[in-house]
Design an enzyme around this catalytic site. Structure first.
Site, PDB file in Angstrom:
ATOM      1  N   TYR A  43      86.946  64.990  58.896  1.00 53.73           N
ATOM      2  CA  TYR A  43      88.166  65.539  58.040  1.00 53.73           C
ATOM      3  C   TYR A  43      88.674  64.309  57.185  1.00 53.73           C
ATOM      4  O   TYR A  43      89.346  64.631  56.275  1.00 53.73           O
ATOM      5  CB  TYR A  43      88.931  65.954  58.848  1.00 53.73           C
ATOM      6  CG  TYR A  43      88.581  67.445  59.119  1.00 53.73           C
ATOM      7  CD1 TYR A  43      87.535  67.857  59.610  1.00 53.73           C
ATOM      8  CD2 TYR A  43      89.464  68.762  58.778  1.00 53.73           C
ATOM      9  CE1 TYR A  43      87.466  68.883  60.365  1.00 53.73           C
ATOM     10  CE2 TYR A  43      89.222  69.874  58.993  1.00 53.73           C
ATOM     11  CZ  TYR A  43      88.107  70.143  59.697  1.00 53.73           C
ATOM     12  OH  TYR A  43      87.815  71.560  59.996  1.00 53.73           O
ATOM     13  N   LYS A  62      78.069  65.524  70.747  1.00 59.34           N
ATOM     14  CA  LYS A  62      76.810  65.416  70.473  1.00 59.34           C
ATOM     15  C   LYS A  62      76.142  63.923  70.513  1.00 59.34           C
ATOM     16  O   LYS A  62      75.513  63.304  69.695  1.00 59.34           O
ATOM     17  CB  LYS A  62      76.566  65.968  68.866  1.00 59.34           C
ATOM     18  CG  LYS A  62      75.331  66.105  68.568  1.00 59.34           C
ATOM     19  CD  LYS A  62      74.582  67.335  68.860  1.00 59.34           C
ATOM     20  CE  LYS A  62      73.130  67.432  68.514  1.00 59.34           C
ATOM     21  NZ  LYS A  62      72.467  68.710  69.349  1.00 59.34           N
ATOM     22  N   ASP A 108      87.157  78.902  66.431  1.00 62.88           N
ATOM     23  CA  ASP A 108      86.906  80.285  65.871  1.00 62.88           C
ATOM     24  C   ASP A 108      85.851  81.077  66.720  1.00 62.88           C
ATOM     25  O   ASP A 108      86.175  82.128  66.826  1.00 62.88           O
ATOM     26  CB  ASP A 108      86.174  80.124  64.536  1.00 62.88           C
ATOM     27  CG  ASP A 108      87.283  80.064  63.279  1.00 62.88           C
ATOM     28  OD1 ASP A 108      88.324  79.481  63.606  1.00 62.88           O
ATOM     29  OD2 ASP A 108      86.977  80.561  62.078  1.00 62.88           O
ATOM     30  N   ASP A 128      76.120  72.052  70.805  1.00 63.73           N
ATOM     31  CA  ASP A 128      75.305  73.145  70.542  1.00 63.73           C
ATOM     32  C   ASP A 128      75.135  73.969  71.786  1.00 63.73           C
ATOM     33  O   ASP A 128      75.271  75.432  71.793  1.00 63.73           O
ATOM     34  CB  ASP A 128      73.783  72.994  70.098  1.00 63.73           C
ATOM     35  CG  ASP A 128      73.045  71.591  70.854  1.00 63.73           C
ATOM     36  OD1 ASP A 128      73.723  70.869  71.784  1.00 63.73           O
ATOM     37  OD2 ASP A 128      72.012  71.352  70.656  1.00 63.73           O
ATOM     38  N   ASP A 132      87.173  72.554  65.296  1.00 60.96           N
ATOM     39  CA  ASP A 132      87.415  73.783  64.578  1.00 60.96           C
ATOM     40  C   ASP A 132      86.384  74.835  64.689  1.00 60.96           C
ATOM     41  O   ASP A 132      86.794  76.039  64.617  1.00 60.96           O
ATOM     42  CB  ASP A 132      87.467  73.143  63.017  1.00 60.96           C
ATOM     43  CG  ASP A 132      87.329  74.052  61.945  1.00 60.96           C
ATOM     44  OD1 ASP A 132      88.251  74.867  61.951  1.00 60.96           O
ATOM     45  OD2 ASP A 132      86.468  74.129  61.011  1.00 60.96           O
TER      46      ASP A 132
END
Ligand code: IPM
Ligand code: MG
Length: 369
Positions: free
Chosen positions: A141, A190, A250, A222, A246
């Site tokens: 970001y 990751k 959601d 994942d 983020d």
């Protein structure tokens, strides 16, 4: 107690729901004898319209002089074609960075009365109570460069940068919260691909030595995405970097039945906090009295708990929300088959009424931490 709260309603439904959170906090203040004062400023599209910048200087200084900040949501189609540096979202990223709000707490609680509005089977969604701790001021970001390159501008670069210190402070938060909850921390990364994730893992293992009571688990993002909707009860505290957090938050909202139920707290190192719903400004339903105000109202509860240490007051709001849902009231986003659909304003009034009555505890497990 006397507190000054900066309110940044923002755009779209942000304005409707911020009003609700303020009204609920006023009702709580009245009941417990606290004096909350509210001062308003623009951010996002509203600020661009007024002063050509998504985060005006006076908005930032109001926040810096306040005891805490409540933020609605930013963005909308009106500003979508603006250059990236003056888009509404820039205001949100800038305020997080300027106020040093590196730790974003996103509790996910599966309310019993909303089980049927989740597309997940009730036995998977029930009794979920987890917290996603998202790093908020680093990673992709904010990394530089972030640009188009080459003669034809056909190469793009974004930068994922973290310092060890940035990772340490967020991982520390993860352990702190795991310690006051159920002593289980899942660190999501990751590390099979990214160097930043490999350092993240190293830091987690180092900090873990100081928290022997906390059970630590490393999980690739994942796999975490899959587990979050196949077996969310496995999680207690999840700590992860900015972009992963983020996306996963959601996804996690699906457990609760609606993104309209998820509050968040963003904290700085000195404990200063900004409180906002996880959802956005929903321009498609703005101004129609359809928005679910509960994520915003619950964000107000998190403010009472984390910024002002008013636990009892915060839990009263949480119970008032639960009792209202239990009584069968719902906003359109919840898609329940039974009960009564009400608008934003009516939902706010119903919650205030329960705050005034001092809603009683219905179930310990549903209370946020
Ligand atoms: C969030 C939002 C923001 C983010 C957007 C609006 C920039 O999705 O708070 O989760 O990506 O952080
Ligand atoms: Mg998001």
């Amino acid at each position: 107690m006397k507190k000054n709260i900066a309110v940044l309603p923002g755009d779209g439904i942000g304005r409707e729901i911020a009003k609700g959170a303020v009204a609920v906090l006023e009702a709580v203040g009245k009941r417990f004898g606290h004096e909350f004062t509210f001062e308003y400023a623009n951010i996002g599209g509203a600020a661009i319209d007024e002063s050509n910048t998504p985060l005006p200087e006076q908005t930032l200084s109001l926040c810096q002089q306040s005891d805490a900040v409540l933020l609605g949501a930013v963005g909308g189609p009106k500003w979508d074609s603006l250059p990236s540096d003056i888009r509404p979202e820039r205001g949100l990223l800038a305020i997080r960075k300027e106020l040093g709000l590196f730790a974003n707490l996103r509790p996910v609680v599966g309310f019993q009365s909303l089980l049927h509005s989740s597309p997940l089977k009730p036995e998977i969604a029930e009794d979920v109570n987890l917290m996603i701790i998202r790093e908020l001021t680093g990673g992709l970001y904010f990394g530089k460069p972030s640009e188009r390159r080459g003669a034809n501008q056909e190469v793009v670069v974004d930068t994922l940068q973290y310092t060890r210190a940035e990772i340490e402070r967020i991982v520390e938060k993860g352990f702190e919260f795991a310690s006051i909850r159920n002593n289980k921390l899942t660190s999501v990364d990751k590390a099979n691909v990214l160097e930043s994730s490999r350092m993240w893992r190293e830091v987690v293992n180092e900090v873990a030595e100081r928290y022997p009571q906390v059970e630590v688990e490393h999980m690739y993002v994942d796999a975490a995405a899959m587990k979050l909707i196949s077996n969310p009860k496995e999680f207690d505290v999840i700590v992860t970097e900015n972009l992963f957090g983020d996306i996963l938050s959601d996804e996690a909202s699906i457990i609760t039945g609606s993104l309209g139920m998820l509050p968040s707290a963003s904290l700085a190192e000195d404990g200063f906090g900004l409180y906002e719903p996880v959802h956005g400004s929903a321009p498609d339903i703005a101004g129609q009295n359809k928005a679910n105000p509960m994520a915003m109202i619950l964000s107000g509860a998190l403010m009472l708990k984390y910024s002002f240490n008013l636990k009892e007051e915060a839990e009263l709001i949480e119970r008032a929300v639960q009792e209202t849902l239990k009584a069968g009231y719902q906003t359109p986003d919840l898609k329940l088959t039974e009960g009564k659909v009400v608008g934003t304003d009516e939902m706010i009034d119903l919650i205030i009424k329960r705050v005034e009555e001092g809603a009683t505890v219905s179930s310990e497990a549903d209370v946020y931490m």
